[in-house]
Design an enzyme around this catalytic site. Structure first.
Site, PDB file in Angstrom:
ATOM      1  N   SER A 106       0.812  -1.226   0.000  1.00  0.00           N
ATOM      2  CA  SER A 106       0.000   0.000   0.000  1.00  0.00           C
ATOM      3  C   SER A 106       0.834   1.260   0.000  1.00  0.00           C
ATOM      4  CB  SER A 106      -0.895   0.039   1.241  1.00  0.00           C
ATOM      5  OG  SER A 106      -1.728  -1.075   1.278  1.00  0.00           O
TER       6      SER A 106
ATOM      7  N   THR B 102      -1.656   2.080   4.375  1.00  0.00           N
ATOM      8  CA  THR B 102      -1.069   3.429   4.301  1.00  0.00           C
ATOM      9  C   THR B 102      -0.478   3.800   5.640  1.00  0.00           C
ATOM     10  OG1 THR B 102      -2.659   4.184   2.684  1.00  0.00           O
ATOM     11  CG2 THR B 102      -1.723   5.878   4.104  1.00  0.00           C
TER      12      THR B 102
ATOM     13  N   THR C  11       1.401   6.841   0.709  1.00  0.00           N
ATOM     14  CA  THR C  11       0.601   5.705   0.241  1.00  0.00           C
ATOM     15  C   THR C  11       0.726   5.494  -1.267  1.00  0.00           C
ATOM     16  OG1 THR C  11      -1.638   4.754   0.335  1.00  0.00           O
ATOM     17  CG2 THR C  11      -1.482   7.071  -0.290  1.00  0.00           C
TER      18      THR C  11
ATOM     19  N   ARG D 109      -6.489   8.734 -10.032  1.00  0.00           N
ATOM     20  CA  ARG D 109      -7.141   8.911  -8.722  1.00  0.00           C
ATOM     21  C   ARG D 109      -6.115   9.347  -7.662  1.00  0.00           C
ATOM     22  NH1 ARG D 109      -6.652   6.599  -3.280  1.00  0.00           N
ATOM     23  NH2 ARG D 109      -8.692   6.681  -2.309  1.00  0.00           N
ATOM     24  N   VAL D 110      -6.488  10.339  -6.882  1.00  0.00           N
ATOM     25  CA  VAL D 110      -5.679  10.768  -5.742  1.00  0.00           C
ATOM     26  C   VAL D 110      -6.547  10.615  -4.501  1.00  0.00           C
ATOM     27  CG1 VAL D 110      -4.599  12.778  -4.639  1.00  0.00           C
ATOM     28  CG2 VAL D 110      -4.245  12.352  -7.087  1.00  0.00           C
ATOM     29  N   GLY D 111      -5.975  10.094  -3.443  1.00  0.00           N
ATOM     30  CA  GLY D 111      -6.749   9.866  -2.219  1.00  0.00           C
ATOM     31  C   GLY D 111      -6.556  10.977  -1.198  1.00  0.00           C
ATOM     32  N   ASP D 112      -6.847  10.651   0.028  1.00  0.00           N
ATOM     33  CA  ASP D 112      -6.781  11.633   1.124  1.00  0.00           C
ATOM     34  C   ASP D 112      -5.348  11.876   1.615  1.00  0.00           C
ATOM     35  OD1 ASP D 112      -6.832   8.872   2.022  1.00  0.00           O
ATOM     36  OD2 ASP D 112      -6.841   9.666   4.056  1.00  0.00           O
TER      37      ASP D 112
ATOM     38  N   THR E 164      -6.207   6.521   7.734  1.00  0.00           N
ATOM     39  CA  THR E 164      -6.007   5.444   6.770  1.00  0.00           C
ATOM     40  C   THR E 164      -7.381   4.910   6.387  1.00  0.00           C
ATOM     41  OG1 THR E 164      -4.931   3.316   6.354  1.00  0.00           O
ATOM     42  CG2 THR E 164      -5.748   3.675   8.580  1.00  0.00           C
ATOM     43  N   GLY E 165      -7.428   4.222   5.257  1.00  0.00           N
ATOM     44  CA  GLY E 165      -8.699   3.644   4.837  1.00  0.00           C
ATOM     45  C   GLY E 165      -9.198   4.298   3.563  1.00  0.00           C
TER      46      GLY E 165
ATOM     47  N   GLY F  77     -10.033   6.684   1.334  1.00  0.00           N
ATOM     48  CA  GLY F  77      -9.716   8.102   1.411  1.00  0.00           C
ATOM     49  C   GLY F  77     -10.835   9.024   0.979  1.00  0.00           C
TER      50      GLY F  77
HETATM   51  N1  ASP Z   1      -6.172   6.319   2.516  1.00  0.00           N
HETATM   52  C1  ASP Z   1      -5.523   5.745   1.376  1.00  0.00           C
HETATM   53  C2  ASP Z   1      -6.164   6.255   0.131  1.00  0.00           C
HETATM   54  O1  ASP Z   1      -7.371   6.362   0.077  1.00  0.00           O
HETATM   55  C3  ASP Z   1      -5.591   4.254   1.326  1.00  0.00           C
HETATM   56  C4  ASP Z   1      -5.262   3.496   2.559  1.00  0.00           C
HETATM   57  O2  ASP Z   1      -5.268   3.989   3.668  1.00  0.00           O
HETATM   58  O3  ASP Z   1      -4.977   2.325   2.389  1.00  0.00           O
HETATM   59  O4  ASP Z   1      -5.457   6.460  -0.828  1.00  0.00           O
END
Ligand code: ASP
Length: 339
Positions: free
Chosen positions: A100, A201, A219, A229-232, A252-253, A255
C-alpha cells in the site's frame, strides 16, 4: 479509563468555554449519533514524550522515527519530530512487502504505481506530492516541496521533474509480486475499482523532546484504482494535519470518505475545543457513519495532543497501530464503531 461520561461531557460542552469562548455548535457532539463516546473502557490516556504513533503495524517505522529523535543534538536542528516522521515513513516506502506504500505498492488498474504523500512541521509548514511515479520516497519529495518551493503541492509529471532535479533516482516501483496481483485482479474484476481490503497506508505523528509535533502520510492508494485517482493521504487536513498548539491527526482507509469529512483537520479542531484525542477520533468516525453508507468501507484515525495522549478509532474492527512511547514500541488494537 475515561474520567468523564458522555452525559458529563455533553453537559460540560454545552457550557464549555475554552479560552473564554463557547464551543461552536457545529463542533459539539451530535445527540442523534448512536454510541457516541461509547468507548469508555478504552485504554487509559497514557502520556509521555517523546512519542511516535503510526497507522497499522508499522513498528519498524515508529522505531526508526524514535531513533531519529534520540539522536538529537544540542543544535536544535537534528532529531526533530519532522526528521522522525520522515524517517518513519521511509521504512514502508522502501519495503517491497508493503503493498500500500511506495516500492511494491499495488498499481492502478492500468498497471501504474502512483504515489501520494504529505508532511507537515510544527511551524505549520507543509509539503505534498500527488500522482507521483517512479520515485521511491514521495515523503522526502514532499519535504523538499515544503522546503525548496513556494508551493505546498506538486502533482504528476511536475512532481516527478522536481524530484529528479532534487537528486531523487528514477526507479521501477512495480515488483513482480504486485504485477502478478494486478494480473490476477484483472482476471477477476471487470476493470471496476472495488473497495479493496488492503489499507496499509502509513500515517505517522511524532512529538519530540522539544515538545514539537510533526506528521506525515504516504501511500500508493487504493489498489487498482482508476488512473489519476488521488486519495486523502496527500491532502493536508484529510490524510494528516498538525497544529503545534493542539496536536495532530492522521488517517487510513477509504480516502474518499476522509476527504469528504476533512477528518484529520476535524480531529485537531475537536481537540482544540477541549476533546481528548480519543473523543476526537470517535467523533470524526461518527461524522462518516452517520452520513454515508459505511458497509463496504473502512477508515481509521489516530490523534495525539500536546500532552502526549493519543486516540485511535475505526469504523470496523481490525485497525491496529504502532505506538512508541515511554521506552516501549507496541502494536495496539484500536476500538471501532462496528463491534
Ligand atoms: N487512505 C488511502 C487512500 O485512500 C488508502 C489506505 O489507507 O490504504 O489512498
Amino acid at each position: 479509563m475515561y474520567m468523564i461520561t458522555r452525559k458529563d461531557f455533553l453537559k460540560k460542552s454545552s457550557m464549555i468555554a475554552v479560552g473564554g469562548l463557547l464551543i461552536p455548535s457545529f463542533l459539539r457532539a451530535d445527540n442523534s449519533t448512536p454510541k457516541i463516546f461509547g468507548n469508555k473502557e478504552f485504554k487509559p490516556l497514557v502520556s509521555g514524550k517523546p512519542l511516535v504513533i503510526a497507522t497499522w503495524d508499522n513498528r519498524k517505522a515508529t522505531e526508526a522515527a524514535m531513533n531519529k529523535m534520540k539522536s538529537a543534538g544540542t543544535d536544535l536542528q537534528s532529531g526533530t519530530s519532522l526528521d522522525a516522521v520522515e524517517a518513519g515513513a521511509r521504512v514502508p516506502e522502501a519495503d517491497p512487502e508493503d503493498h500500500s506504500v511506495g516500492y511494491g505498492g499495488y498499481p492502478d488498474r492500468d498497471g501504474f504505481v502512483t504515489l501520494d504523500a504529505c508532511i507537515m512541521d510544527e511551524k505549520g509548514n507543509a509539503g505534498s506530492v500527488t500522482f507521483l511515479q517512479n520515485i521511491m520516497h514521495p515523503v522526502s519529495v514532499a519535504r523538499k516541496v515544503m522546503e525548496k518551493t513556494p508551493h505546498v503541492m506538486l502533482s504528476g509529471d511536475g512532481a516527478y521533474q522536481f524530484a529528479i532535479e532534487q537528486g531523487f533516482k528514477k526507479e521501477n516501483l512495480l515488483t513482480e509480486k504486485s504485477r502478478l496481483a494486478w494480473e490476477d485482479w484483472k482476471k477477476k474484476n471487470n476493470y471496476i475499482p472495488v473497495g479493496e481490503k488492503n489499507h496499509d497506508t502509513i500515517g505517522i505523528l511524532a512529538i519530540d523532546e522539544r515538545n514539537n509535533i510533526s506528521g506525515a502520510c504516504t501511500t500508493s492508494g487504493w489498489a487498482f484504482k482508476m488512473h489519476g485517482r488521488v486519495g486523502d493521504s496527500p491532502i493536508l487536513g484529510a490524510g494528516m494535519y498538525v497544529d503545534n498548539e493542539v496536536g495532530g491527526a492522521c488517517a487510513t482507509g477509504t480516502g474518499e470518505f476522509v476527504m469528504k469529512t476533512l477528518g484529520s483537520f476535524l480531529c485537531v479542531e475537536l481537540m482544540r475545543n477541549g476533546r481528548t484525542p480519543q473523543e476526537a477520533v470517535e467523533e470524526a468516525i461518527h461524522r462518516i457513519v452517520k452520513r454515508y453508507d459505511y458497509k463496504d468501507i473502512q477508515v481509521g484515525y489516530l490523534a495525539i495532543n500536546k500532552k502526549g495522549e493519543h486516540g485511535a478509532y475505526s469504523i470496523k474492527p481490525g485497525f491496529v497501530y504502532a505506538l512508541n512511547q515511554n521506552g516501549e514500541n507496541r502494536k495496539l488494537d484500536a476500538e471501532s464503531f462496528v463491534k
